[in-house]
Design an enzyme around this catalytic site. Sequence first.
Site, PDB file in Angstrom:
ATOM      1  N   ASP A 103       1.023  -1.107  -0.213  1.00 24.93           N
ATOM      2  CA  ASP A 103      -0.033   0.037   0.048  1.00 24.93           C
ATOM      3  C   ASP A 103       0.948   1.188  -0.144  1.00 24.93           C
ATOM      4  OD1 ASP A 103      -2.233   1.584  -0.001  1.00 24.93           O
ATOM      5  OD2 ASP A 103      -3.087   1.063   1.912  1.00 24.93           O
ATOM      6  N   GLN A 201     -11.791   6.332  -5.534  1.00 24.81           N
ATOM      7  CA  GLN A 201     -12.577   7.009  -4.343  1.00 24.81           C
ATOM      8  C   GLN A 201     -13.869   7.434  -4.918  1.00 24.81           C
ATOM      9  OE1 GLN A 201     -11.184   6.271  -1.344  1.00 24.81           O
ATOM     10  NE2 GLN A 201      -9.326   5.737  -1.865  1.00 24.81           N
ATOM     11  N   ASP A 278      -7.900  -7.453   1.760  1.00 22.16           N
ATOM     12  CA  ASP A 278      -6.709  -7.593   2.800  1.00 22.16           C
ATOM     13  C   ASP A 278      -7.272  -6.969   3.978  1.00 22.16           C
ATOM     14  OD1 ASP A 278      -6.523  -4.619   1.846  1.00 22.16           O
ATOM     15  OD2 ASP A 278      -5.108  -4.701   3.532  1.00 22.16           O
ATOM     16  N   CYS A 316     -10.655 -28.587  10.101  1.00 22.09           N
ATOM     17  CA  CYS A 316      -9.676 -27.637   9.733  1.00 22.09           C
ATOM     18  C   CYS A 316      -8.538 -28.182   9.135  1.00 22.09           C
ATOM     19  CB  CYS A 316      -9.378 -26.481  10.537  1.00 22.09           C
ATOM     20  SG  CYS A 316      -8.030 -25.335  10.131  1.00 22.09           S
ATOM     21  N   CYS A 318      -5.365 -26.671   8.703  1.00 18.42           N
ATOM     22  CA  CYS A 318      -4.404 -26.128   9.079  1.00 18.42           C
ATOM     23  C   CYS A 318      -3.528 -26.821   9.866  1.00 18.42           C
ATOM     24  CB  CYS A 318      -4.707 -24.823   9.763  1.00 18.42           C
ATOM     25  SG  CYS A 318      -4.550 -24.750  11.352  1.00 18.42           S
ATOM     26  N   CYS A 321      -4.459 -27.670  13.456  1.00 17.32           N
ATOM     27  CA  CYS A 321      -5.386 -28.427  13.640  1.00 17.32           C
ATOM     28  C   CYS A 321      -5.527 -29.943  13.309  1.00 17.32           C
ATOM     29  CB  CYS A 321      -6.707 -27.733  12.890  1.00 17.32           C
ATOM     30  SG  CYS A 321      -7.266 -26.298  13.776  1.00 17.32           S
ATOM     31  N   HIS A 352      -3.815 -20.493  12.300  1.00 16.89           N
ATOM     32  CA  HIS A 352      -5.034 -21.087  11.934  1.00 16.89           C
ATOM     33  C   HIS A 352      -5.774 -20.125  11.188  1.00 16.89           C
ATOM     34  CE1 HIS A 352      -9.073 -22.673  12.430  1.00 16.89           C
ATOM     35  NE2 HIS A 352      -9.450 -21.569  12.981  1.00 16.89           N
TER      36      HIS A 352
HETATM   37  N1  GUN Z   1      -6.643   0.783   2.886  1.00 15.61           N
HETATM   38  C1  GUN Z   1      -7.764   0.480   3.111  1.00 15.61           C
HETATM   39  N2  GUN Z   1      -8.792   1.573   2.344  1.00 15.61           N
HETATM   40  C2  GUN Z   1      -7.677   2.224   1.652  1.00 15.61           C
HETATM   41  C3  GUN Z   1      -7.951   3.301   0.654  1.00 15.61           C
HETATM   42  O1  GUN Z   1      -8.807   3.710   0.299  1.00 15.61           O
HETATM   43  N3  GUN Z   1      -6.663   3.484   0.223  1.00 15.61           N
HETATM   44  C4  GUN Z   1      -5.478   3.125   0.403  1.00 15.61           C
HETATM   45  N4  GUN Z   1      -4.154   3.688   0.076  1.00 15.61           N
HETATM   46  N5  GUN Z   1      -5.274   2.175   1.253  1.00 15.61           N
HETATM   47  C5  GUN Z   1      -6.445   1.582   1.914  1.00 15.61           C
HETATM   48 ZN    ZN Z   2      -6.851 -24.804  12.194  1.00 13.71          ZN
END
Ligand code: GUN
Ligand code: ZN
Length: 389
Positions: A103, A201, A278, A316, A318, A321, A352
């Site tokens: 990021d 955005q 993420d 599970c 993993c 487990c 896990h």
């Molecule tokens: N992580 C979660 N939302 C955002 C976002 O709008 N921009 C960026 N750069 N990272 C994020």
């Molecule tokens: Zn597990």
Amino acid sequence: MAATIASQSSAALKFDLVARCSTTRARASCLTLPHGPVQLPMFMPVATQASLKGLTPEQLEETGCRLCLNNTYHLGLKPGQEVLAAIGGAHKLQGWQHNILTDSGGFQMVSLLKLANITEEGVRFLSPHDGTPMLLTPEHSISLQNTIGSDIMMQLDDVLVTTSPDAARMREAMLRSVRWLDRCIAAHKNPDRQNLFCIIQGGLDLEMRRECCKEMIARDTPGIAIGGLSGGEAKADYCRVVATCTELLPELKPRYVMGIGYPEDLVVSVALGADMFDCVWPTRTARFGNAVTKYGVLNIKNAKFAVDFGPIEEGCGCICCRKGDGGLGITRAFVHHNTAKETVSAHLLTLHNVWYQLNLMREARDAIIADQYPVFIRQFFANLYPNKA
Ligand code: GUN
Ligand code: ZN
């Protein structure tokens, strides 16, 4: 292996569409990046400081993870660009041979520091180390990400952390993010080896989101992210924004919704046509003694687990487990016993939880390929909310 039904390549990425759900917008695909292929939809664990808290790179690999997140802002501060350049990038720094997504850093400053001040130039903030004023520009973020050598780099964007009611400020942030994308594209030194993704955005305003999609799509980046969500907005608003964007986005590019990680949100977002996600939540909650399971989150610190000799989650696969095949056959009682002082429970629950998230997306993918995704969603929610069916 399912066959490809359509594909598209750019300099450092190939997107193979493998299946489309016939009733939702869910799709299964294979994304080939400079450090190997990944199967979509997928969840990407967050290794902010070039390590996933509590896991070795080998353990992370064992969960099946082939793409994890690092943060430009954190790596830029420590170890810093010189050390990163000397060692040859973040893959070498952390001993990770698979893919890395970074990021861009601005979002972290705005959300963590709350001291950030955004102007057209970039994001101004005070160093958390010594308080000196610093400026992260689109050019500087890209320079850092080029040195990091991430397989996917994110543009610097102007993110409003709250579901801001200020439409004029939201519009300024959206348009500025488009201008910053142009500066990022111009500054990018390695387009043949690293993929730069744009970030849509526009808050909860669907017309602004559409306008942003149009601008971003025209810049033809190899992948597209949807940002500005995960800020505590209502689920219905979240879904409307994701659906509005996926309706407009090109089919043969990966779509990444940033900052999303609750299992319910992953399953729903996949149905809306998103591919990548993420979040720090699964790994952070592990450190609080929480196990993510298909029946919901269990706090293993609870006294009732002291004499529970079952695995963290029945069935599970993993390493904690599973029994046999190199599995450890760890019991809830053992994890409970260690939650008081030792860090071993945090490691085990992290393993896990990461496995749970990755496996949830693998199962979603299999269901899409079998054109059974609605059945999968119903079963997923029936497990989670057994009394509401
Ligand atoms: N992580 C979660 N939302 C955002 C976002 O709008 N921009 C960026 N750069 N990272 C994020
Ligand atoms: Zn597990």
